[in-house]
Design an enzyme around this catalytic site. Structure first.
Site, PDB file in Angstrom:
ATOM      1  N   GLN A   1       7.312  41.875   5.801  1.00  9.67           N
ATOM      2  CA  GLN A   1       6.412  42.105   4.449  1.00  9.67           C
ATOM      3  C   GLN A   1       5.590  43.262   4.710  1.00  9.67           C
ATOM      4  O   GLN A   1       5.052  43.324   5.748  1.00  9.67           O
ATOM      5  CB  GLN A   1       5.301  40.825   4.202  1.00  9.67           C
ATOM      6  CG  GLN A   1       4.748  41.044   2.913  1.00  9.67           C
ATOM      7  CD  GLN A   1       3.844  39.657   3.130  1.00  9.67           C
ATOM      8  OE1 GLN A   1       2.791  39.686   3.523  1.00  9.67           O
ATOM      9  NE2 GLN A   1       3.944  38.836   1.906  1.00  9.67           N
TER      10      GLN A   1
ATOM     11  N   TYR B   1      -4.509  44.201  -2.864  1.00 16.94           N
ATOM     12  CA  TYR B   1      -3.950  45.383  -2.263  1.00 16.94           C
ATOM     13  C   TYR B   1      -3.521  46.627  -2.958  1.00 16.94           C
ATOM     14  O   TYR B   1      -3.419  46.597  -4.319  1.00 16.94           O
ATOM     15  CB  TYR B   1      -3.378  45.121  -0.887  1.00 16.94           C
ATOM     16  CG  TYR B   1      -4.171  43.715   0.037  1.00 16.94           C
ATOM     17  CD1 TYR B   1      -5.343  44.348   0.320  1.00 16.94           C
ATOM     18  CD2 TYR B   1      -3.480  42.773   0.282  1.00 16.94           C
ATOM     19  CE1 TYR B   1      -6.058  43.243   1.058  1.00 16.94           C
ATOM     20  CE2 TYR B   1      -4.051  41.909   1.173  1.00 16.94           C
ATOM     21  CZ  TYR B   1      -5.430  42.117   1.425  1.00 16.94           C
ATOM     22  OH  TYR B   1      -6.104  41.054   2.315  1.00 16.94           O
TER      23      TYR B   1
ATOM     24  N   ARG C   1       6.451  40.331  -3.798  1.00 12.12           N
ATOM     25  CA  ARG C   1       5.256  39.141  -3.859  1.00 12.12           C
ATOM     26  C   ARG C   1       4.154  39.591  -4.968  1.00 12.12           C
ATOM     27  O   ARG C   1       3.846  40.531  -4.764  1.00 12.12           O
ATOM     28  CB  ARG C   1       4.863  38.628  -2.576  1.00 12.12           C
ATOM     29  CG  ARG C   1       3.535  37.913  -2.896  1.00 12.12           C
ATOM     30  CD  ARG C   1       2.646  37.115  -1.856  1.00 12.12           C
ATOM     31  NE  ARG C   1       3.702  35.957  -1.596  1.00 12.12           N
ATOM     32  CZ  ARG C   1       3.108  34.664  -0.783  1.00 12.12           C
ATOM     33  NH1 ARG C   1       2.023  34.932  -0.456  1.00 12.12           N
ATOM     34  NH2 ARG C   1       3.744  33.584  -0.801  1.00 12.12           N
TER      35      ARG C   1
END
Length: 265
Positions: free
Chosen positions: A8, A95, A142
């Site tokens: 990730q 983020y 995601r």
């Protein structure tokens, strides 16, 4: 039996601190807007640290944004070189990618800001760049689409948009155009958290032809309901695995689960 493992890829953007940056410089973000309602861990000595407020970031230049796209591609190459089977782009939880998508954190006036399509440009470019390195069939993304919360800036869980349905369906359209392997949707996981609207789940399924993964305090029963409804293909479990390494067998056989002990996490 051989497993499959994806790396990730993260960039925290403004959710950082000057003490964590090269030369003690400011963190970078789409716009110079400090993150509220979140803490970052900073080191205060060997093996010890504390939680601190994030530092005010500086806005990335257009040139720097384009350089970041190339850095994502390089990170994907590094992941393959390290033996990973693919990569997942972390575009959730307040983020960097989420910061570009959100009107709360992106007040740019260049090609990466303003309209929704401009705010989605960074997502589109990094997804294309990474797919060009590892192959679209080895890329996942995601998101953490929040639809209701008592806190307008739940940074660790995502940013609440004025129209989250339109924002994220337009984002999913980009992923469908690129043709990535899967979409992972992280749902709110605090007590009494709001469920994703069924209309949103149905729209995601209609828009995206790849695999859809749901995560966020799921039980087997709740997961089965999502699968039976055709909204998703896979359910992700996190915390239950810590206390139940044989979780799939326990679910399959309807065996009781060990409770999670936070002191061991």
């Amino acid at each position: 039996r051989r497993g499959v493992i994806f790396a990730q890829l993260w960039h925290v953007g403004r959710v950082s601190h000057t003490s964590l940056q090269p030369g003690g410089e400011a963190p970078v973000a789409p716009s110079a807007i400090r993150a509220d309602n979140v803490k970052v861990f900073i080191e205060t000595g060997p093996g010890t640290g504390t939680l601190a407020d994030p530092s005010t970031p500086r806005a990335l230049s257009t040139k720097e944004v384009k350089e970041l796209v190339e850095l994502y591609a390089q990170a994907a190459r590094n992941a393959l070189d390290a033996g990973f089977d693919g990569v997942e782009l972390h575009c959730a939880n307040g983020y960097l990618v989420n910061q570009f998508i959100s009107a709360h954190t992106n007040q740019r006036d260049d090609e990466y800001g303003g309209s929704l399509q401009n705010r989605l440009r960074f997502l589109r470019e990094i997804t294309l760049a990474v797919a060009g390195v590892v192959g679209k069939e080895r890329v996942g993304v995601r998101f953490a689409p929040l639809f209701a919360t008592t806190d307008e800036d739940r940074v660790y869980l995502g940013l609440v948009e004025e129209d989250p349905h339109q924002t994220y369906i337009e984002a999913v359209k980009i992923l469908e155009e690129v043709g990535i392997a899967y979409l992972s949707l992280a749902e709110a996981d605090w007590e009494n958290a709001p469920e994703l609207p069924e209309t949103f789940r149905e729209a995601v399924r209609k828009t995206f032809s790849g695999k859809i993964i749901y995560a966020g305090k799921y039980t087997a029963e709740r997961g089965n309901r999502v699968i039976r409804a055709g909204w998703g293909d896979l359910i992700a479990f996190g915390r239950p695995f810590i206390a139940n390494p044989d979780l799939p067998a326990r679910i399959a056989n309807n065996w009781p689960l060990n409770p999670v002990d936070p002191s061991t996490m």
